[in-house]
Write an enzyme that holds these catalytic residues in place. Structure first.
Site, PDB file in Angstrom:
ATOM      1  N   ALA A  33      -2.122   7.573  10.906  1.00  0.00           N
ATOM      2  CA  ALA A  33      -1.505   6.263  10.750  1.00  0.00           C
ATOM      3  C   ALA A  33      -2.422   5.371   9.928  1.00  0.00           C
ATOM      4  O   ALA A  33      -3.584   5.718   9.671  1.00  0.00           O
ATOM      5  CB  ALA A  33      -1.230   5.640  12.116  1.00  0.00           C
ATOM      6  N   GLN A  57      -4.117   2.716  10.540  1.00  0.00           N
ATOM      7  CA  GLN A  57      -5.390   2.372  11.174  1.00  0.00           C
ATOM      8  C   GLN A  57      -6.015   3.578  11.885  1.00  0.00           C
ATOM      9  O   GLN A  57      -6.633   3.459  12.941  1.00  0.00           O
ATOM     10  CB  GLN A  57      -5.198   1.209  12.146  1.00  0.00           C
ATOM     11  CG  GLN A  57      -5.015  -0.136  11.471  1.00  0.00           C
ATOM     12  CD  GLN A  57      -6.248  -0.567  10.682  1.00  0.00           C
ATOM     13  OE1 GLN A  57      -7.376  -0.249  11.037  1.00  0.00           O
ATOM     14  NE2 GLN A  57      -6.020  -1.304   9.599  1.00  0.00           N
ATOM     15  N   SER A  58      -5.882   4.740  11.287  1.00  0.00           N
ATOM     16  CA  SER A  58      -6.387   5.976  11.890  1.00  0.00           C
ATOM     17  C   SER A  58      -7.906   5.987  12.021  1.00  0.00           C
ATOM     18  O   SER A  58      -8.630   5.850  11.032  1.00  0.00           O
ATOM     19  CB  SER A  58      -5.940   7.171  11.048  1.00  0.00           C
ATOM     20  OG  SER A  58      -6.615   8.345  11.437  1.00  0.00           O
ATOM     21  N   ASN A  59      -8.384   6.192  13.235  1.00  0.00           N
ATOM     22  CA  ASN A  59      -9.813   6.360  13.472  1.00  0.00           C
ATOM     23  C   ASN A  59     -10.303   7.689  12.906  1.00  0.00           C
ATOM     24  O   ASN A  59     -11.416   7.796  12.389  1.00  0.00           O
ATOM     25  CB  ASN A  59     -10.111   6.296  14.966  1.00  0.00           C
ATOM     26  CG  ASN A  59      -9.726   4.976  15.578  1.00  0.00           C
ATOM     27  OD1 ASN A  59     -10.130   3.923  15.103  1.00  0.00           O
ATOM     28  ND2 ASN A  59      -8.932   5.016  16.641  1.00  0.00           N
ATOM     29  N   CYS A 105      -9.117   9.306  10.304  1.00  0.00           N
ATOM     30  CA  CYS A 105      -9.229   9.224   8.852  1.00  0.00           C
ATOM     31  C   CYS A 105     -10.486   8.469   8.447  1.00  0.00           C
ATOM     32  O   CYS A 105     -11.179   8.852   7.488  1.00  0.00           O
ATOM     33  CB  CYS A 105      -7.982   8.566   8.265  1.00  0.00           C
ATOM     34  SG  CYS A 105      -6.509   9.633   8.327  1.00  0.00           S
TER      35      CYS A 105
END
Length: 320
Positions: free
Chosen positions: A69, A71-73, A75
């Site tokens: 997503a 706000q992917s942690n 990524c």
């Protein structure tokens, strides 16, 4: 032995939460601080990426490609890892591009990742297309699935559980956010190997319990097979609570906002508005409802994600 590249800051500490416990009627609480794993603000994916990177290097990878997503942690940590080891990085993010990047997206760009935005329903198709284009372009891509939740990635939490045992803090419960299944699967495999008597409760962030139980069990069995273990896990063996899905992924409820504030104001501890906030809200509600016995000791496994607190979309939600 599963190959591993060590870069995480380990072991992460286990800390008591006496003031929060007292505020919740005397609950016996501890926290495992995997928000302190060290890679770009820390988080649980760092442990998984130690194993993922070793596999990628063995395959001659020059570019890491992954998905999540906006706000992917995961990524964010993958982008930082690529920067640290001189690899290219392409992120496929489902959601809308922000005019002013904030939170994890700001960090993704700071680490030099190429970002491709798409609709959630198109994400897998776009991911495959991006991979094929990178391959044709000679970038030697290595594809990391959502959350680095592969049998190899799960070993990050096999060793995490072994680390926890060596720290000598005896608890009856581990409560952890569970979404792409790899963290809970690694913990479960190690607990089964060790014959641990406690219970591991996954708080589902975005999936129905039956779906998540099946995925966790599959990963446990696939990871066990990798090391020649005869351990076999059935979905029914996996403890998942899906009663706190609220309005959906990444949309904090009033209960989650309360949990974030309670952890901050009683313990000076930051949670994130997607994963640990939801898991902590579930933990608090279950304590208040008497789900745990008064004498039982509970470890909240903090999976990180705090940079998302600084995303523009969450600032008003967390305001007084």
């Amino acid at each position: 032995m599963i190959p591993r590249v060590r870069f995480a800051h380990l072991p992460t500490p286990i800390e008591p939460l006496p003031r929060l416990g007292a505020a919740l009627g005397g609950a016996r609480l501890w926290v495992k601080r995997d928000d302190l794993t060290g890679l770009a603000g820390g988080g649980n994916k760092t442990r998984k990426l130690e194993y993922i990177l070793a596999e990628a290097q063995a395959n001659g990878a020059r570019t890491l490609i992954t998905v999540g997503a906006v706000q992917s942690n995961h990524c964010r940590q993958t982008a930082a890892l690529a920067a640290r080891y001189g690899l290219g990085c392409i992120l496929v993010l489902s959601g809308e591009r922000e005019d002013q990047p904030s939170g994890n997206v700001l960090l993704d760009r700071l680490f030099g990742a190429e970002i491709i935005y798409c609709a959630a329903e198109e994400r897998n198709q776009v991911l495959q297309q991006v991979f094929e284009e990178a391959w044709v372009a000679g970038k030697r891509p290595y594809l990391i699935p959502l959350g680095a939740s592969t049998p190899v990635g799960a070993f990050g939490y096999v060793t995490a559980f072994e680390e926890f045992l060596n720290q000598g803090v005896e608890v009856d419960w581990i409560v952890v956010a569970s979404s792409s299944a790899g963290t809970q699967a690694g913990l479960m495999l190690a607990a089964l190997k060790a014959g641990w008597a406690g219970k591991i409760l996954g708080i589902s962030i975005d999936h129905p319990a039956a779906e998540l139980q099946l995925r966790v069990a599959e990963l446990v069995n696939e990871a066990a097979e990798r090391i020649g273990s005869k351990i076999h896990c059935q979905p029914v063996d996996v403890m998942v609570n899906d009663q706190y899905l609220g309005k959906g992924y990444g949309i904090p409820s009033s209960e989650e906002i309360e949990a974030i504030r309670l952890f901050a104001r009683y313990e000076g501890l930051l949670l994130d508005p997607v994963y640990t906030g939801r898991a902590a809200a579930a933990l608090i509600d279950l304590i208040r409802k008497g789900y745990f016995k008064p004498q039982e000791r509970i470890l909240f496994w903090h999976t990180g994600g705090t940079p998302a607190l600084f995303a523009e979309r969450y600032r008003l939600l967390l305001a007084e």
